[in-house]
Design an enzyme around this catalytic site. Structure first.
Site, PDB file in Angstrom:
ATOM      1  N   TYR A 110      28.908  -6.243  97.715  1.00 55.86           N
ATOM      2  CA  TYR A 110      30.316  -6.639  97.744  1.00 55.86           C
ATOM      3  C   TYR A 110      30.567  -7.491  96.500  1.00 55.86           C
ATOM      4  CZ  TYR A 110      34.619  -8.915  99.422  1.00 55.86           C
ATOM      5  OH  TYR A 110      35.904  -9.397  99.546  1.00 55.86           O
ATOM      6  N   ASP A 149      31.814  -2.106  97.905  1.00 55.77           N
ATOM      7  CA  ASP A 149      33.094  -2.457  97.307  1.00 55.77           C
ATOM      8  C   ASP A 149      32.796  -3.126  95.967  1.00 55.77           C
ATOM      9  OD1 ASP A 149      35.499  -3.517  96.548  1.00 55.77           O
ATOM     10  OD2 ASP A 149      35.817  -4.708  98.373  1.00 55.77           O
ATOM     11  N   ASN A 151      35.019  -3.614  93.633  1.00 54.29           N
ATOM     12  CA  ASN A 151      36.211  -4.343  93.188  1.00 54.29           C
ATOM     13  C   ASN A 151      36.633  -4.004  91.765  1.00 54.29           C
ATOM     14  OD1 ASN A 151      37.743  -6.004  94.986  1.00 54.29           O
ATOM     15  ND2 ASN A 151      35.913  -7.253  95.334  1.00 54.29           N
ATOM     16  N   ASP A 246      41.523  -2.399 105.610  1.00 50.45           N
ATOM     17  CA  ASP A 246      42.335  -2.051 104.452  1.00 50.45           C
ATOM     18  C   ASP A 246      41.570  -1.107 103.517  1.00 50.45           C
ATOM     19  OD1 ASP A 246      40.621  -4.171 103.931  1.00 50.45           O
ATOM     20  OD2 ASP A 246      41.972  -5.188 102.552  1.00 50.45           O
TER      21      ASP A 246
END
Length: 255
Positions: A110, A149, A151, A246
């Protein structure tokens, strides 16, 4: 072997929304599921996922409660599990968990968000470099699969509104794109883009302005495979019809 990755935006919230049913029904009981943003301490992750029968649960939580956190849920027992990347400054946030299996390492990650006003971008650049170095060390032993993720939307095709976000919004600055490019240059391949060069599909949507219904999204969740194991990746996919966060689940299939 089917492996999924999913930023669940809180594992306890996900369980209340029917996470177990999603795993058993929508995801057809995959061999491995990597989770990000668990937002729970290790014991709370184990308790939340105790209803997943037949799975081993491994967790790495942040020092700060209710923040960040990653996990790996696997039918196959890991040979070894490593929390973090060995640098205290970075490891306090519980962002990396590595499981060693017979043929490869699997890393659930993450990546830090650069935040509003890009105030955390300098830290993000340091983190990207340190993470790439950690992965390179693991690659010396056996092939690595990285998922989670990250990002960052890597290319214009990976974001619904590239022009209004480029170098303005966290997740689509050139520095963040360069960070992913650097990691890929170490011998990794974005499996979804490798399998679907022109496909427009997203993995995250803002909760604001009905973005998911309008499909105003970003592809910021990835499976990166070492070139050593790429020929075993028979499929890569995004399950954007699956709700509960989400983000949506993404996955690969290994032969």
């Amino acid at each position: 072997m089917r492996i999924y990755s999913w930023n669940v935006n809180g594992v306890r919230a996900a369980v209340k929304k029917g996470f177990a049913n999603t795993v058993y029904e929508d995801l057809s009981e995959p061999e491995i599921i990597c989770l990000q943003e668990t937002k729970a301490q290790d014991d709370q992750v184990l308790e939340a996922l105790e209803g997943l029968k037949g799975y081993n649960v491994y967790s790495n939580s942040a020092v700060k409660k209710g923040y960040s956190g990653v996990a790996i849920v696997s039918r196959i027992p890991a040979m070894d599990v490593i929390s973090g990347i060995g640098i205290e400054e970075h490891d306090q946030e519980g962002r990396v968990l590595t499981a060693e299996f017979e043929d490869f390492y699997l890393i659930s990650v993450y990546t830090p968000n650069s935040q509003n006003g890009l105030k955390r971008l300098p830290y993000r650049k340091e983190w990207d470099k340190a993470f790439a170095e950690f992965v390179a060390e693991k690659e010396k032993n056996k092939p690595v699969i990285i998922c989670g993720d990250l990002n960052v939307a890597h290319e214009r095709i990976d974001i619904a509104r590239p022009d209004s976000n480029y170098n303005k919004s966290a997740g689509f600055t050139q520095d963040e794109i360069d960070g992913l490019d650097h990691l890929l240059s170490k011998g990794y391949v974005d499996t979804f883009r490798h399998k679907h060069p022109e496909k427009v599909q997203y993995s995250w949507w803002s909760f604001r302005a009905n973005a998911r219904a309008k499909n105003i999204g970003w592809r910021i969740d990835y499976f990166l495979a070492s070139t050593q194991i790429l020929d075993r990746v028979t499929d890569a996919f995004i399950r954007d019809e699956v709700e509960g966060s989400d983000h949506c689940p993404i996955g690969i299939e290994l032969s």
